[in-house]
Design an enzyme around this catalytic site. Structure first.
Site, PDB file in Angstrom:
ATOM      1  N   GLY A  13       0.364  -0.965  -0.139  1.00 46.43           N
ATOM      2  CA  GLY A  13       0.277  -0.004  -0.153  1.00 46.43           C
ATOM      3  C   GLY A  13       0.759   1.383   0.082  1.00 46.43           C
ATOM      4  O   GLY A  13      -0.016   2.226   0.238  1.00 46.43           O
ATOM      5  N   ILE A  14       1.988   0.951  -0.671  1.00 50.87           N
ATOM      6  CA  ILE A  14       3.053   2.871  -0.441  1.00 50.87           C
ATOM      7  C   ILE A  14       2.728   3.101  -1.894  1.00 50.87           C
ATOM      8  O   ILE A  14       3.611   4.428  -1.750  1.00 50.87           O
ATOM      9  CB  ILE A  14       4.177   1.935  -0.028  1.00 50.87           C
ATOM     10  CG1 ILE A  14       5.501   0.920  -0.932  1.00 50.87           C
ATOM     11  CG2 ILE A  14       4.398   0.896   1.539  1.00 50.87           C
ATOM     12  CD1 ILE A  14       6.226   0.818  -0.487  1.00 50.87           C
ATOM     13  N   VAL A  18       1.192   2.847  -7.986  1.00 44.23           N
ATOM     14  CA  VAL A  18       1.575   4.045  -9.232  1.00 44.23           C
ATOM     15  C   VAL A  18       2.545   4.125  -9.340  1.00 44.23           C
ATOM     16  O   VAL A  18       2.576   5.000 -10.865  1.00 44.23           O
ATOM     17  CB  VAL A  18       0.529   4.994  -8.150  1.00 44.23           C
ATOM     18  CG1 VAL A  18       1.209   6.168  -8.897  1.00 44.23           C
ATOM     19  CG2 VAL A  18      -0.036   5.474  -7.722  1.00 44.23           C
ATOM     20  N   LYS A  33       2.307  -8.364 -14.022  1.00 41.28           N
ATOM     21  CA  LYS A  33       1.966  -8.608 -12.724  1.00 41.28           C
ATOM     22  C   LYS A  33       1.963 -10.226 -12.329  1.00 41.28           C
ATOM     23  O   LYS A  33       0.819 -10.648 -12.833  1.00 41.28           O
ATOM     24  CB  LYS A  33       0.852  -7.918 -12.364  1.00 41.28           C
ATOM     25  CG  LYS A  33       0.416  -8.159 -10.859  1.00 41.28           C
ATOM     26  CD  LYS A  33       1.067  -7.327  -9.543  1.00 41.28           C
ATOM     27  CE  LYS A  33       0.718  -7.308  -8.271  1.00 41.28           C
ATOM     28  NZ  LYS A  33       1.288  -6.324  -7.252  1.00 41.28           N
ATOM     29  N   SER A  37      -3.357 -10.435  -5.721  1.00 42.03           N
ATOM     30  CA  SER A  37      -4.110 -11.479  -5.158  1.00 42.03           C
ATOM     31  C   SER A  37      -5.754 -10.160  -4.931  1.00 42.03           C
ATOM     32  O   SER A  37      -5.423  -9.205  -4.378  1.00 42.03           O
ATOM     33  CB  SER A  37      -3.619 -11.693  -4.419  1.00 42.03           C
ATOM     34  OG  SER A  37      -2.662 -12.681  -3.912  1.00 42.03           O
ATOM     35  N   ALA A 102       4.144  -8.390  -5.237  1.00 41.74           N
ATOM     36  CA  ALA A 102       3.112  -8.052  -4.466  1.00 41.74           C
ATOM     37  C   ALA A 102       3.525  -7.575  -3.414  1.00 41.74           C
ATOM     38  O   ALA A 102       4.459  -8.192  -2.234  1.00 41.74           O
ATOM     39  CB  ALA A 102       2.545  -9.157  -4.266  1.00 41.74           C
ATOM     40  N   GLY A 103       2.867  -6.372  -2.412  1.00 40.60           N
ATOM     41  CA  GLY A 103       3.404  -6.263  -0.929  1.00 40.60           C
ATOM     42  C   GLY A 103       5.112  -5.844  -1.008  1.00 40.60           C
ATOM     43  O   GLY A 103       5.819  -5.631  -1.882  1.00 40.60           O
ATOM     44  N   PRO A 184       5.453  12.161  -5.565  1.00 38.06           N
ATOM     45  CA  PRO A 184       4.973  12.778  -4.613  1.00 38.06           C
ATOM     46  C   PRO A 184       3.601  12.432  -4.411  1.00 38.06           C
ATOM     47  O   PRO A 184       2.918  11.800  -5.338  1.00 38.06           O
ATOM     48  CB  PRO A 184       4.861  14.552  -4.522  1.00 38.06           C
ATOM     49  CG  PRO A 184       4.708  14.690  -6.326  1.00 38.06           C
ATOM     50  CD  PRO A 184       5.919  13.387  -6.194  1.00 38.06           C
ATOM     51  N   LEU A 186      -0.122  12.754  -5.150  1.00 38.94           N
ATOM     52  CA  LEU A 186      -1.072  13.854  -5.957  1.00 38.94           C
ATOM     53  C   LEU A 186      -2.874  14.240  -5.520  1.00 38.94           C
ATOM     54  O   LEU A 186      -3.266  13.108  -4.994  1.00 38.94           O
ATOM     55  CB  LEU A 186      -0.849  12.979  -7.278  1.00 38.94           C
ATOM     56  CG  LEU A 186       0.308  13.239  -6.976  1.00 38.94           C
ATOM     57  CD1 LEU A 186       0.243  12.376  -9.052  1.00 38.94           C
ATOM     58  CD2 LEU A 186       1.464  14.320  -8.182  1.00 38.94           C
TER      59      LEU A 186
END
Length: 212
Positions: A13-14, A18, A33, A37, A102-103, A184, A186
């Site tokens: 989730g960091i 993106v 990918k 999951s 993943a993660g 950054p 956004l």
């Protein structure tokens, strides 16, 4: 030879998807990918297609698509799927390739195998994505140690979040790793805003290097 990169992170989730979208767009790369999951919300491949502006032909199909949003080893167990590491081979592409894990690095694929173990087999340069916020020093330096322990080539470090010059400095100095730039957060996450942010914050030449 076209550049190929693995994108991983210090945690889940960091924002590494993106960043993967931005890099896929900048390099006009294909995206893969290996294991997805969670299928109820937008998948990472769909996000990269949307934000990276990549045509569907360059969004390569996942080796495994698992329903449960959990670590792949658990998601596969709940879905009654056996993950075969032999099927996790980077696809051959005519141009650049961006692969997203993943993660974090030590997320298990099976009860015996971690993502980092697969990355070590591939020997593809890895870009590590890290937060800029509190806690990132410990997480990032531990991740760099895990990479070096397995002799995984590290292309560089990408920070994601608001500027934190001291955190970024101490991590790159102690970790002995190149800072590629900072993406950054956004206020409006659109493809155009993402591409502009990448162009401002990163030097594309840093991603065109091909190891000998």
């Amino acid at each position: 030879m076209s550049p190929r990169f693995v994108i991983s992170g210090t945690d889940t989730g960091i924002g590494k998807t993106v960043f993967a979208a931005a890099l896929t767009h900048a390099l006009r790369a294909s995206y893969w990918k290996p294991i997805q999951s969670g299928l109820e919300e937008e998948t990472d491949s769909a996000m990269v297609e949307r934000l990276g502006g990549a045509p569907r032909a360059r969004i390569l199909p996942e080796a495994y698509r698992l329903k449960t949003p959990a670590s792949p080893h658990l998601s596969a167990r709940l879905d009654n799927v056996a993950i075969d590491p032999a099927l996790l081979l980077p696809p051959e592409t005519e141009g650049p390739l961006v692969i997203e894990g993943a993660g974090g690095l030590l997320v298990p694929l099976t009860d015996e195998l971690l993502f980092a173990d697969i990355f070590a087999r591939w020997q593809i340069p890895l870009i590590l994505c890290a937060r800029t916020a509190l806690g990132t020093i410990n997480h990032t330096l531990l991740s760099l140690e895990a990479l070096r322990l397995r002799a995984i080539p590290v292309h560089g470090l990408v920070f994601i979040g608001e500027e934190n010059a001291e955190n970024e400095r101490v991590i790159t100095d102690i970790g002995g790793v190149r800072r590629l730039g900072r993406l950054p957060r956004l206020p409006e996450m659109t493809a155009g805003a993402l591409h502009q942010a990448f162009a401002r914050q990163f030097d594309l030449a840093d991603f065109l290097e091909v190891p000998a």
